[in-house]
Design an enzyme around this catalytic site. Structure first.
Site, PDB file in Angstrom:
ATOM      1  CE  LYS A   1      -4.482  -1.439   1.834  1.00 40.16           C
ATOM      2  NZ  LYS A   1      -5.553  -1.143   2.381  1.00 40.16           N
TER       3      LYS A   1
ATOM      4  CE  LYS B   1     -12.420  -6.425  -7.046  1.00 37.35           C
ATOM      5  NZ  LYS B   1     -13.997  -5.704  -7.105  1.00 37.35           N
TER       6      LYS B   1
ATOM      7  CE  LYS C   1     -15.812   1.314  -3.033  1.00 45.12           C
ATOM      8  NZ  LYS C   1     -14.861   0.373  -2.819  1.00 45.12           N
TER       9      LYS C   1
HETATM   10  P1  ATP Z   1     -12.792  -0.964  -5.428  1.00 48.15           P
HETATM   11  O1  ATP Z   1     -13.093  -1.053  -6.796  1.00 48.15           O
HETATM   12  O2  ATP Z   1     -12.907   0.551  -4.948  1.00 48.15           O
HETATM   13  O3  ATP Z   1     -11.805  -1.924  -4.930  1.00 48.15           O
HETATM   14  P2  ATP Z   1     -14.641  -2.975  -4.657  1.00 48.15           P
HETATM   15  O4  ATP Z   1     -15.902  -3.186  -5.608  1.00 48.15           O
HETATM   16  O5  ATP Z   1     -13.750  -4.030  -5.251  1.00 48.15           O
HETATM   17  O6  ATP Z   1     -14.255  -1.550  -4.853  1.00 48.15           O
HETATM   18  P3  ATP Z   1     -14.094  -3.336  -2.063  1.00 48.15           P
HETATM   19  O7  ATP Z   1     -14.542  -2.533  -1.222  1.00 48.15           O
HETATM   20  O8  ATP Z   1     -12.781  -3.493  -2.434  1.00 48.15           O
HETATM   21  O9  ATP Z   1     -15.076  -3.349  -3.424  1.00 48.15           O
HETATM   22  O10 ATP Z   1     -14.480  -5.075  -1.395  1.00 48.15           O
HETATM   23  C1  ATP Z   1     -15.492  -5.085  -0.334  1.00 48.15           C
HETATM   24  C2  ATP Z   1     -15.434  -6.758  -0.214  1.00 48.15           C
HETATM   25  O11 ATP Z   1     -16.259  -7.043  -1.198  1.00 48.15           O
HETATM   26  C3  ATP Z   1     -14.220  -7.455  -0.022  1.00 48.15           C
HETATM   27  O12 ATP Z   1     -14.223  -8.516   0.766  1.00 48.15           O
HETATM   28  C4  ATP Z   1     -14.117  -7.957  -1.450  1.00 48.15           C
HETATM   29  O13 ATP Z   1     -13.358  -8.988  -1.533  1.00 48.15           O
HETATM   30  C5  ATP Z   1     -15.343  -8.208  -2.037  1.00 48.15           C
HETATM   31  N1  ATP Z   1     -15.646  -8.021  -3.391  1.00 48.15           N
HETATM   32  C6  ATP Z   1     -15.693  -6.961  -4.108  1.00 48.15           C
HETATM   33  N2  ATP Z   1     -15.883  -7.241  -5.536  1.00 48.15           N
HETATM   34  C7  ATP Z   1     -16.168  -8.230  -5.572  1.00 48.15           C
HETATM   35  C8  ATP Z   1     -16.706  -9.173  -6.706  1.00 48.15           C
HETATM   36  N3  ATP Z   1     -16.728  -8.493  -7.964  1.00 48.15           N
HETATM   37  N4  ATP Z   1     -16.656 -10.545  -6.494  1.00 48.15           N
HETATM   38  C9  ATP Z   1     -16.765 -10.852  -5.238  1.00 48.15           C
HETATM   39  N5  ATP Z   1     -16.459 -10.564  -4.087  1.00 48.15           N
HETATM   40  C10 ATP Z   1     -15.901  -8.736  -4.319  1.00 48.15           C
HETATM   41 MG    MG Z   2     -11.669  -3.925  -4.181  1.00 50.58          MG
END
Ligand code: ATP
Ligand code: MG
Length: 342
Positions: free
Chosen positions: A114, A200, A203
């Protein structure tokens, strides 16, 4: 069993967050043996270790509480709270800073990842983050901590800190801390973008069409699924037929996870059908699963009073559980305090 698990507050929650993270918590709660207990906390104190927007953090924290409750975390059965309302987390972290070694923290790969090339510019909080994580679980005498691959090293550190503290400051028959066991939750689903099956769902994707959000209503869900990228082929009867077709594989996987079936079983049912048939069926399963959640979520996220009450109740219970351990820690270290704390 006492399970303690934290999650960083994030807004704009989507299907990936639900199936990959939140649903596992709900299952943990629902599968508990009598006499066991789950503590779930929003790691808002951790969130300030990276540059952040205060308004965004506030919004994300409240949204996350609404989402967790809408998804099935029951504040009457589980202890649901945010760190910021349980000062014992920060207090215990300071006390454990005396036990954690620089050399141990220097080995943490998350800090290296990080902070990247900007180690000098990284916050001190990012460096001592694993000590706060140790405090998060040791405070509650956690016996089990669900961790992903990326957090295993931090749990090892928590055990090292607990062990050293017990050795240095406690008699053998009266250790202050329980050494928590890691448990790896069953492999969580990984949901891919509706626009690109090799990325994947996330958000931070600029296209809202790439993800189903927890706040989406039935019409929006149906529209997004109908517009989801696919290929011109029809569904095969075997998984091998999905090779090289990431979008098709993703949609079949989502269906399977939601219907709690194996993807093979989904294919057996839809083999030979085109997406003109499969997509509406998938949309329906999605709406069926998500409608009650998104409705509850939309209500709750607007109800600040209810959210505050949920967090206050959780924090109160968390403080009750944590205070004896915090007191024992102060005491073991020889720190003098009045008997009654205000
Ligand atoms: P960012 O794009 O900002 O990384 P994100 O959509 O990946 O956001 P996070 O806040 O990083 O969301 O993740 C929150 C939780 O959701 C974590 O436990 C992560 O492993 C899970 N998660 C996020 N995206 C997915 C996905 N596409 N499929 C399964 N689990 C997910
Ligand atoms: Mg993420």
């Amino acid at each position: 069993m006492r399970i303690v698990s934290g999650i960083q507050p994030t807004g704009n929650l989507h299907l990936g967050n639900y199936l990959g993270a939140i649903r596992n918590w709900v299952r943990m709660q629902d599968d508990l043996e009598p006499g066991s207990e789950c503590l779930f906390f929003l790691a808002d104190l951790h969130a300030i270790s990276m540059p952040h927007s205060p308004a965004e953090l506030r919004r994300a924290t409240l949204e996350m509480v609404a989402a967790l409750v809408a998804c099935g975390i029951d504040p009457n059965r589980s202890v649901l709270f945010n760190q910021a309302q349980v000062p014992a987390h920060a207090e215990l972290q300071w006390l454990l800073n005396g036990t954690a070694r620089m050399g141990w923290l220097n080995r943490m790969t998350q800090f290296k990842d990080k902070s990247g090339k900007n180690r000098e510019g990284a916050s001190v909080a990012l460096f001592t983050y694993p000590v706060l994580q140790a405090a998060d679980v040791l405070l509650y005498q956690a016996t089990h901590v669900p961790v992903g691959e990326d957090q295993k090293q931090h749990l090892e550190l928590a055990r090292d800190i607990a062990q050293k503290f017990n050795n240095d400051f406690c008699s053998e028959d009266a250790p202050v801390f329980t050494l928590p066991e890691a448990f790896i939750p069953p492999a969580a689903a990984r949901i891919m973008s509706l626009r690109d099956g090799t990325k994947k769902m996330s958000k931070s994707d600029p296209s809202e069409m790439s993800r189903i959000e927890l706040a989406d209503d039935a019409d929006t869900i149906m529209k997004k699924i109908k517009k989801a990228k696919t290929d011109p082929g029809s569904l095969p009867s075997e998984m091998a037929g999905l090779e090289g077709r990431p979008e098709a594989l993703n949609l079949v996987s989502i269906y399977a996870v939601l219907a709690d079936e194996k993807p093979e079983a989904v294919l057996a049912r839809f083999a030979g059908q085109g997406f003109g048939v499969f997509k509406p069926a998938l949309g329906e399963v999605l709406v069926e699963t998500l409608s009650p959640i998104s409705q509850r979520f939309r209500e709750l996220v607007e109800d600040r009073e209810a959210l505050d009450a949920i967090l206050a109740k959780g924090a109160l219970r968390a403080r009750e559980i944590g205070i004896p351990t915090l007191d024992a820690t102060y005491n073991a270290l020889g720190l003098v305090r009045a008997r009654e704390r205000g």
